[in-house]
Design an enzyme around this catalytic site. Structure first.
Site, short mmCIF file in Angstrom:
data_model
loop_
_atom_site.label_atom_id
_atom_site.label_comp_id
_atom_site.label_asym_id
_atom_site.label_seq_id
_atom_site.Cartn_x
_atom_site.Cartn_y
_atom_site.Cartn_z
N LYS A 65 0.84 -1.21 0.00
CA LYS A 65 0.00 0.00 0.00
C LYS A 65 0.87 1.26 0.00
O LYS A 65 0.56 2.24 -0.67
CB LYS A 65 -0.90 0.02 1.23
CG LYS A 65 -2.10 -0.89 1.14
CD LYS A 65 -3.03 -0.61 2.30
CE LYS A 65 -4.21 -1.54 2.31
NZ LYS A 65 -5.07 -1.33 3.48
N ASP A 67 -9.58 2.30 5.34
CA ASP A 67 -10.30 1.05 5.58
C ASP A 67 -11.18 0.80 4.37
O ASP A 67 -11.76 1.74 3.81
CB ASP A 67 -11.14 1.13 6.87
CG ASP A 67 -11.48 -0.26 7.39
OD1 ASP A 67 -10.70 -1.21 7.15
OD2 ASP A 67 -12.53 -0.41 8.04
N THR A 68 -11.26 -0.48 3.96
CA THR A 68 -11.98 -0.83 2.74
C THR A 68 -12.94 -1.97 3.01
O THR A 68 -12.65 -2.86 3.81
CB THR A 68 -10.97 -1.30 1.66
OG1 THR A 68 -10.15 -0.19 1.31
CG2 THR A 68 -11.68 -1.78 0.40
N GLY A 85 -7.51 -10.53 -2.05
CA GLY A 85 -8.86 -10.38 -1.48
C GLY A 85 -9.93 -10.96 -2.40
O GLY A 85 -9.83 -12.10 -2.86
N ASP A 121 -10.69 -10.00 -5.41
CA ASP A 121 -10.46 -9.64 -6.82
C ASP A 121 -10.98 -10.68 -7.82
O ASP A 121 -11.56 -10.29 -8.84
CB ASP A 121 -8.97 -9.37 -7.06
CG ASP A 121 -8.56 -7.98 -6.60
OD1 ASP A 121 -9.47 -7.19 -6.25
OD2 ASP A 121 -7.35 -7.68 -6.60
N LYS A 142 -6.18 -1.41 -12.66
CA LYS A 142 -6.93 -1.52 -11.40
C LYS A 142 -6.75 -0.25 -10.55
O LYS A 142 -7.72 0.30 -10.05
CB LYS A 142 -6.48 -2.76 -10.60
CG LYS A 142 -7.32 -2.94 -9.34
CD LYS A 142 -6.86 -4.04 -8.41
CE LYS A 142 -7.56 -3.90 -7.07
NZ LYS A 142 -7.05 -4.76 -6.03
#
Ligand code: IMP
Length: 191
Positions: free
Chosen positions: A12, A68-69, A150, A152, A172
Site C-alpha cells: 500500500k 479502511d476498505t 482479497g 479480486d 486496477k
C-alpha cells in the site's frame, strides 16, 4: 510535506508513494518501527479509519492518515462491508471469504456490489478530513483470474469484461476504490 500512513502493508505504501510523487514523503509504521497491530473495533469503515489515524496521531504527534476498505453487496444488505477481511472465518483467508460470498449469493439474481474505501487524514493541527472512493461492479458466479488479492477474482468492475484479478495493476489502480480515494487525498495535500 511529511505524512505518516498508518499501515504496516508495504504494498500500500509503495502504491501511494508512486501516486504522490516527490512533493510529499510518506512514512509507514514499518519505517517508524511500529509493528503492533492497530485496533479496528468500530462498525463502520469511517470509524475504523478514524480510530487508526487518531491512535497514530496521538502516538507520534504528526500528520497522518489511515484507510479502511469493504466490499458492499446489495442483496446482502451491504455485507461483508466492514467485516470483509474475515467474512469466511477468523483466519482471514481470501479463498474462504470468497466462498462465503459465493454461497450466500447462490441463486440470487441481483449480484450488484461495490468496493468502498474511506481514508481519514489528521493534519498537523489535529483537524480531521475524510476521503471516499467507490468502485461499482458485480459478483461473478465463480473465481476468475490469478492476480490481485482479497475478493479480486469474483469482482468484475462496471464497463469491464475482466475481473480485478485479470486486469493489470495499472488499470486496477486507475479505477479502483482505493485509487480514487488516494487521488482525493493527494488533491487535498497539493492544494
Ligand atoms: P483493508 O481495509 O484494505 O485491509 O481491506 C479489508 C479487506 O477488504 C481485505 O482483507 C480484502 O479482503 C478486502 N479488499 C480490500 N481492498 C481490496 C481490493 O482492492 N480487492 C479485493 N479485495 C479487497
Amino acid at each position: 510535506m511529511h505524512v505518516i500512513f498508518a499501515t504496516q502493508n508495504p504494498n500500500k505504501v509503495l502504491e501511494i508513494q508512486n501516486q504522490v510523487g516527490e512533493l510529499h514523503t510518506i512514512q509507514s509504521l514499518l519505517d517508524l518501527n511500529y509493528l503492533e497491530e492497530l485496533e479496528e473495533t468500530q462498525d463502520t469503515l469511517q470509524g475504523n479509519a478514524l480510530q487508526k489515524a487518531r491512535f497514530v496521531y496521538q502516538k507520534f504527534g504528526k500528520a497522518c492518515f489511515a484507510d479502511d476498505t469493504g466490499l458492499e453487496i446489495e442483496s446482502l444488505n451491504g455485507e461483508p462491508g466492514v467485516y470483509s477481511a474475515r467474512y469466511g472465518g477468523p483466519e482471514k483467508s481470501f479463498d474462504k471469504n470468497m466462498d462465503s460470498v459465493l454461497s450466500k449469493l447462490h441463486g440470487k439474481m441481483n449480484r450488484k456490489a461495490q468496493f468502498r474505501t474511506v481514508i481519514a487524514l489528521i493534519d498537523e493541527n489535529g483537524k480531521e478530513h475524510l476521503f471516499e472512493g467507490i468502485c461499482k461492479g458485480e459478483i461473478l458466479e465463480k473465481k476468475v483470474g490469478k492476480g490481485g488479492f482479497g475478493y479480486d477474482p469474483i469482482f468484475q468492475p462496471e464497463s469491464y469484461q475482466e475481473t480485478f484479478a485479470e486486469l493489470s495493476l495499472e488499470v486496477k489502480n486507475k479505477i479502483s476504490h482505493r485509487g480514487l480515494a488516494v487521488s482525493k487525498l493527494i488533491q487535498f495535500l497539493n492544494a
